[in-house]
Design a protein around this motif. Structure first.
Motif, PDB file in Angstrom:
ATOM      1  N   ILE A 142      14.558  -4.431 -20.775  1.00  0.00           N
ATOM      2  CA  ILE A 142      13.777  -3.335 -20.208  1.00  0.00           C
ATOM      3  C   ILE A 142      12.963  -3.778 -18.998  1.00  0.00           C
ATOM      4  CG2 ILE A 142      11.971  -1.638 -20.721  1.00  0.00           C
ATOM      5  CD1 ILE A 142      13.055  -1.620 -23.577  1.00  0.00           C
ATOM      6  N   ALA A 143      12.350  -4.939 -19.037  1.00  0.00           N
ATOM      7  CA  ALA A 143      11.503  -5.388 -17.923  1.00  0.00           C
ATOM      8  C   ALA A 143      12.285  -5.528 -16.613  1.00  0.00           C
ATOM      9  CB  ALA A 143      10.810  -6.689 -18.295  1.00  0.00           C
ATOM     10  N   PRO A 144      13.483  -6.152 -16.602  1.00  0.00           N
ATOM     11  CA  PRO A 144      14.219  -6.237 -15.311  1.00  0.00           C
ATOM     12  C   PRO A 144      14.627  -4.868 -14.770  1.00  0.00           C
ATOM     13  CG  PRO A 144      15.120  -7.804 -16.874  1.00  0.00           C
ATOM     14  CD  PRO A 144      14.133  -6.948 -17.620  1.00  0.00           C
ATOM     15  N   LEU A 145      14.990  -3.960 -15.675  1.00  0.00           N
ATOM     16  CA  LEU A 145      15.375  -2.617 -15.244  1.00  0.00           C
ATOM     17  C   LEU A 145      14.215  -1.922 -14.537  1.00  0.00           C
ATOM     18  CD1 LEU A 145      17.431  -0.232 -15.342  1.00  0.00           C
ATOM     19  CD2 LEU A 145      16.356   0.393 -17.510  1.00  0.00           C
ATOM     20  N   PHE A 146      13.034  -1.965 -15.136  1.00  0.00           N
ATOM     21  CA  PHE A 146      11.884  -1.287 -14.527  1.00  0.00           C
ATOM     22  C   PHE A 146      11.370  -2.033 -13.292  1.00  0.00           C
ATOM     23  CE2 PHE A 146      11.842   0.992 -18.529  1.00  0.00           C
ATOM     24  CZ  PHE A 146      11.536   2.268 -18.109  1.00  0.00           C
ATOM     25  N   GLN A 147      11.554  -3.351 -13.228  1.00  0.00           N
ATOM     26  CA  GLN A 147      11.163  -4.076 -12.018  1.00  0.00           C
ATOM     27  C   GLN A 147      12.056  -3.678 -10.848  1.00  0.00           C
ATOM     28  OE1 GLN A 147      11.216  -8.236 -12.975  1.00  0.00           O
ATOM     29  NE2 GLN A 147       9.179  -8.171 -13.959  1.00  0.00           N
ATOM     30  N   SER A 148      13.355  -3.588 -11.094  1.00  0.00           N
ATOM     31  CA  SER A 148      14.275  -3.194 -10.020  1.00  0.00           C
ATOM     32  C   SER A 148      14.047  -1.744  -9.611  1.00  0.00           C
ATOM     33  CB  SER A 148      15.725  -3.431 -10.403  1.00  0.00           C
ATOM     34  OG  SER A 148      16.051  -2.650 -11.521  1.00  0.00           O
ATOM     35  N   LEU A 149      13.782  -0.852 -10.593  1.00  0.00           N
ATOM     36  CA  LEU A 149      13.475   0.544 -10.265  1.00  0.00           C
ATOM     37  C   LEU A 149      12.190   0.635  -9.447  1.00  0.00           C
ATOM     38  CD1 LEU A 149      14.325   2.677 -13.428  1.00  0.00           C
ATOM     39  CD2 LEU A 149      14.995   3.155 -11.098  1.00  0.00           C
ATOM     40  N   GLY A 150      11.206  -0.157  -9.795  1.00  0.00           N
ATOM     41  CA  GLY A 150       9.953  -0.155  -9.053  1.00  0.00           C
ATOM     42  C   GLY A 150      10.130  -0.632  -7.628  1.00  0.00           C
ATOM     43  N   LYS A 151      10.999  -1.660  -7.402  1.00  0.00           N
ATOM     44  CA  LYS A 151      11.244  -2.146  -6.041  1.00  0.00           C
ATOM     45  C   LYS A 151      12.000  -1.105  -5.228  1.00  0.00           C
ATOM     46  CE  LYS A 151      10.966  -7.042  -6.910  1.00  0.00           C
ATOM     47  NZ  LYS A 151      11.635  -8.336  -6.875  1.00  0.00           N
ATOM     48  N   CYS A 152      12.966  -0.419  -5.874  1.00  0.00           N
ATOM     49  CA  CYS A 152      13.727   0.612  -5.152  1.00  0.00           C
ATOM     50  C   CYS A 152      12.851   1.794  -4.778  1.00  0.00           C
ATOM     51  CB  CYS A 152      14.894   1.106  -5.993  1.00  0.00           C
ATOM     52  SG  CYS A 152      16.190  -0.097  -6.221  1.00  0.00           S
ATOM     53  N   LEU A 153      12.022   2.212  -5.694  1.00  0.00           N
ATOM     54  CA  LEU A 153      11.205   3.406  -5.448  1.00  0.00           C
ATOM     55  C   LEU A 153       9.952   3.104  -4.627  1.00  0.00           C
ATOM     56  CD1 LEU A 153      11.472   5.097  -8.960  1.00  0.00           C
ATOM     57  CD2 LEU A 153      12.736   5.670  -6.879  1.00  0.00           C
ATOM     58  N   SER A 154       9.623   1.849  -4.433  1.00  0.00           N
ATOM     59  CA  SER A 154       8.420   1.525  -3.666  1.00  0.00           C
ATOM     60  C   SER A 154       8.607   1.765  -2.184  1.00  0.00           C
ATOM     61  CB  SER A 154       8.001   0.082  -3.921  1.00  0.00           C
ATOM     62  OG  SER A 154       8.970  -0.798  -3.382  1.00  0.00           O
ATOM     63  N   SER A 155       9.858   1.833  -1.720  1.00  0.00           N
ATOM     64  CA  SER A 155      10.098   2.064  -0.288  1.00  0.00           C
ATOM     65  C   SER A 155      10.046   3.544   0.065  1.00  0.00           C
ATOM     66  CB  SER A 155      11.443   1.463   0.119  1.00  0.00           C
ATOM     67  OG  SER A 155      12.477   2.101  -0.599  1.00  0.00           O
ATOM     68  N   ILE A 156       9.947   4.395  -0.897  1.00  0.00           N
ATOM     69  CA  ILE A 156       9.879   5.834  -0.630  1.00  0.00           C
ATOM     70  C   ILE A 156       8.472   6.173  -0.188  1.00  0.00           C
ATOM     71  CG2 ILE A 156      10.045   8.143  -1.644  1.00  0.00           C
ATOM     72  CD1 ILE A 156      12.128   7.036  -3.540  1.00  0.00           C
ATOM     73  N   GLN A 157       8.408   6.924   0.920  1.00  0.00           N
ATOM     74  CA  GLN A 157       7.120   7.365   1.436  1.00  0.00           C
ATOM     75  C   GLN A 157       7.119   8.887   1.470  1.00  0.00           C
ATOM     76  OE1 GLN A 157       6.438   5.576   5.215  1.00  0.00           O
ATOM     77  NE2 GLN A 157       6.349   3.493   4.375  1.00  0.00           N
ATOM     78  N   ILE A 158       6.045   9.483   1.037  1.00  0.00           N
ATOM     79  CA  ILE A 158       5.911  10.941   1.043  1.00  0.00           C
ATOM     80  C   ILE A 158       4.842  11.305   2.056  1.00  0.00           C
ATOM     81  CG2 ILE A 158       5.332  12.994  -0.305  1.00  0.00           C
ATOM     82  CD1 ILE A 158       6.397  11.519  -2.742  1.00  0.00           C
ATOM     83  N   GLN A 159       5.183  12.181   2.947  1.00  0.00           N
ATOM     84  CA  GLN A 159       4.214  12.650   3.942  1.00  0.00           C
ATOM     85  C   GLN A 159       4.078  14.153   3.798  1.00  0.00           C
ATOM     86  OE1 GLN A 159       5.586  11.384   7.765  1.00  0.00           O
ATOM     87  NE2 GLN A 159       5.117   9.245   7.382  1.00  0.00           N
ATOM     88  N   THR A 160       2.854  14.614   3.799  1.00  0.00           N
ATOM     89  CA  THR A 160       2.604  16.063   3.724  1.00  0.00           C
ATOM     90  C   THR A 160       2.120  16.527   5.096  1.00  0.00           C
ATOM     91  OG1 THR A 160       0.391  15.651   2.919  1.00  0.00           O
ATOM     92  CG2 THR A 160       2.084  16.020   1.252  1.00  0.00           C
ATOM     93  N   PRO A 161       2.722  17.589   5.613  1.00  0.00           N
ATOM     94  CA  PRO A 161       2.272  18.113   6.924  1.00  0.00           C
ATOM     95  C   PRO A 161       0.922  18.788   6.784  1.00  0.00           C
ATOM     96  CG  PRO A 161       3.940  19.542   6.004  1.00  0.00           C
ATOM     97  CD  PRO A 161       3.828  18.357   5.074  1.00  0.00           C
ATOM     98  N   GLU A 162       0.077  18.520   7.720  1.00  0.00           N
ATOM     99  CA  GLU A 162      -1.231  19.174   7.737  1.00  0.00           C
ATOM    100  C   GLU A 162      -1.148  20.477   8.473  1.00  0.00           C
ATOM    101  OE1 GLU A 162      -4.369  16.642   9.052  1.00  0.00           O
ATOM    102  OE2 GLU A 162      -3.592  14.931   7.934  1.00  0.00           O
ATOM    103  N   ASN A 163      -1.783  21.505   8.023  1.00  0.00           N
ATOM    104  CA  ASN A 163      -1.757  22.821   8.688  1.00  0.00           C
ATOM    105  C   ASN A 163      -2.856  22.951   9.687  1.00  0.00           C
ATOM    106  OD1 ASN A 163       0.442  23.546   7.243  1.00  0.00           O
ATOM    107  ND2 ASN A 163      -0.733  24.559   5.646  1.00  0.00           N
TER     108      ASN A 163
END
Length: 163
Positions: A142-163
């Motif tokens: 379980i630990a390697p699976l969640f470590q790899s998922l965490g590394k993959c998802l850490s590069s995702i950036q969410i930006q919200t447009p300001e009105n």
């Protein structure tokens, strides 16, 4: 041969301390003059039953009153019937209920002592080895699976447009 109307003026005057000291040994030798009724509810389980009275069950408003003798008679009837039926029902039900509840609590105690506690103690003895096995399984799979998922998802950036 007339009726004597003469009063006797004889009295004994004793000091309070002397009176108390002189009476105590006599009472000590005889023991208690009366015996107290045993307290059958030492933990006050049924204090709410002591608070229920005739006035709590049957009450007349101040605008309508029956005759005093009717009120007294109904109060006496209520207390008598309550006393009689309590005695009757306890006479009929106390021994069977005590038998049933004794049997139930005896069975529950036996199950608790001979079944539940040995199983719990066995799990508590096996728990450290089971804990080591569980920790090693989580470290391997379980630990390697969640470590790899965490590394993959850490590069995702969410930006919200300001009105």
């Amino acid at each position: 041969m007339g009726v004597e109307k003469e009063k006797l003026d004889t009295s004994i005057i004793m000091d309070k301390d002397e009176y108390n000291l002189s009476i105590e040994p006599i009472l000590m030798k005889k023991g208690k003059v009366y015996s107290e009724a045993p307290d059958r509810d030492p933990n006050d389980i049924n204090t709410h039953l002591k608070q229920v009275g005739f006035e709590d069950v049957i009450g007349e408003p101040s605008s309508a009153h029956s005759f005093d003798r009717v009120w007294i008679g109904s109060h006496a009837t209520f207390e008598l019937v309550k006393f009689f039926f309590y005695r009757l029902l306890t006479t009929l039900l106390a021994i069977p209920m005590a038998f049933t509840l004794g049997l139930l609590f005896g069975v529950l105690s036996c199950v608790h002592v001979w079944l539940v506690m040995p199983v719990v103690q066995s799990f508590m003895m096996l728990l450290p080895s089971a804990q080591k096995i569980w920790r090693s399984l989580t470290d391997i799979f379980i630990a390697p699976l969640f470590q790899s998922l965490g590394k993959c998802l850490s590069s995702i950036q969410i930006q919200t447009p300001e009105n």
